[in-house]
Design an enzyme around this catalytic site. Sequence first.
Site, PDB file in Angstrom:
ATOM      1  N   LYS A  50       0.813  -1.292  -0.076  1.00  0.00           N
ATOM      2  CA  LYS A  50      -0.218  -0.247   0.100  1.00  0.00           C
ATOM      3  C   LYS A  50       0.767   1.185   0.038  1.00  0.00           C
ATOM      4  O   LYS A  50       1.685   1.154   0.943  1.00  0.00           O
ATOM      5  CB  LYS A  50      -0.852   0.089   1.335  1.00  0.00           C
ATOM      6  CG  LYS A  50      -1.991  -1.226   1.249  1.00  0.00           C
ATOM      7  CD  LYS A  50      -3.162  -0.756   0.224  1.00  0.00           C
ATOM      8  CE  LYS A  50      -4.164  -1.743   0.408  1.00  0.00           C
ATOM      9  NZ  LYS A  50      -5.571  -1.562  -0.363  1.00  0.00           N
ATOM     10  N   LYS A  85     -13.784  -7.545  -8.022  1.00  0.00           N
ATOM     11  CA  LYS A  85     -14.370  -7.915  -6.724  1.00  0.00           C
ATOM     12  C   LYS A  85     -15.959  -8.238  -7.120  1.00  0.00           C
ATOM     13  O   LYS A  85     -16.737  -7.348  -7.335  1.00  0.00           O
ATOM     14  CB  LYS A  85     -14.125  -6.854  -5.864  1.00  0.00           C
ATOM     15  CG  LYS A  85     -12.838  -6.502  -5.337  1.00  0.00           C
ATOM     16  CD  LYS A  85     -12.512  -5.259  -4.469  1.00  0.00           C
ATOM     17  CE  LYS A  85     -11.232  -4.971  -3.896  1.00  0.00           C
ATOM     18  NZ  LYS A  85     -10.832  -3.955  -3.243  1.00  0.00           N
TER      19      LYS A  85
END
Length: 221
Positions: free
Chosen positions: A16, A115
Site C-alpha cells: 500500500k 471484486k
Amino acid sequence: RVRAHHDQGYKRIKLKIMPGHDVVLVAAVRAAFPEIHLSVDANSAYTLADTAMLQKLDGFDLDYIEQPLAWDDIPDHAVLQSRIATPICLDESLRSAADTRKALQIDATRVVNIKVGRCGGYLESLRIHDLCAAWGVPVWCGGMLESGIGRAHNIHLSTLANFRKPGDTSSASRYFARDIVVERLEATDGSMPVPEGPGIGVTPDRDYLNTVTLSRESFGG
C-alpha cells in the site's frame, strides 16, 4: 512483513502506497527481493500532478500500479497510462462491464481487479471476465473481507481462464479466529485449494452460528 509472507509461499506481494510513503518503500522491498512479483496499491491517493513521482516506480519492475487516481476518473488514468510504462490496474473505478469497456477502449487499464461484491455479483463479474479476455487483458480476484461463504465464491470464480494474476483470496485465519463454515479455507504454499463437494463446496457451521446469533426470523409460504 514481506519476508514473513514470502516465506509462507505467497506468490505476489502488494504494498500500500501514498504520498510520502512510496518510492523509498518500494525501493527497499525490491532491493531485498529482486525476483518476487511485486505490485502497489494507491487506493486513489494520487493525482496527475504526481506523475513525475509515479514515473519513478517504472524502475522497480512492478506487475502493476493499482488505482493510483480518483475512483471516478477513468479518463485521467488513460492520461497517466500514456506517461508511465508500468501497467495500471483499476479497482474502485470499475463497477460494471460498461465501466470496464470504457476503460479498455481508452487504455486506462491493462490489468483488472474483479471484486464480486463491488461489481454486484457473479453475473456482472463473469461479464467483466469475458470482456477482459476478449481484449487480452488479465484479471485477478480481489477480496472484501468475505467470510467462508463469500471466500468460496471467490475461489471458484478464480478458476476461470482469464484470472491470470494472483488474487487476494488468502487464508481465512488471517482475518477470523473462527470462520462461519465447517471447511477450512487455508492457502498452502501460496495456493488456495478449490473447495470440493456440491454447490460452492462449503457448509455453514450452524453450531457455531447459533452461538453468535443475536436474533432470528422465520418466513413461511
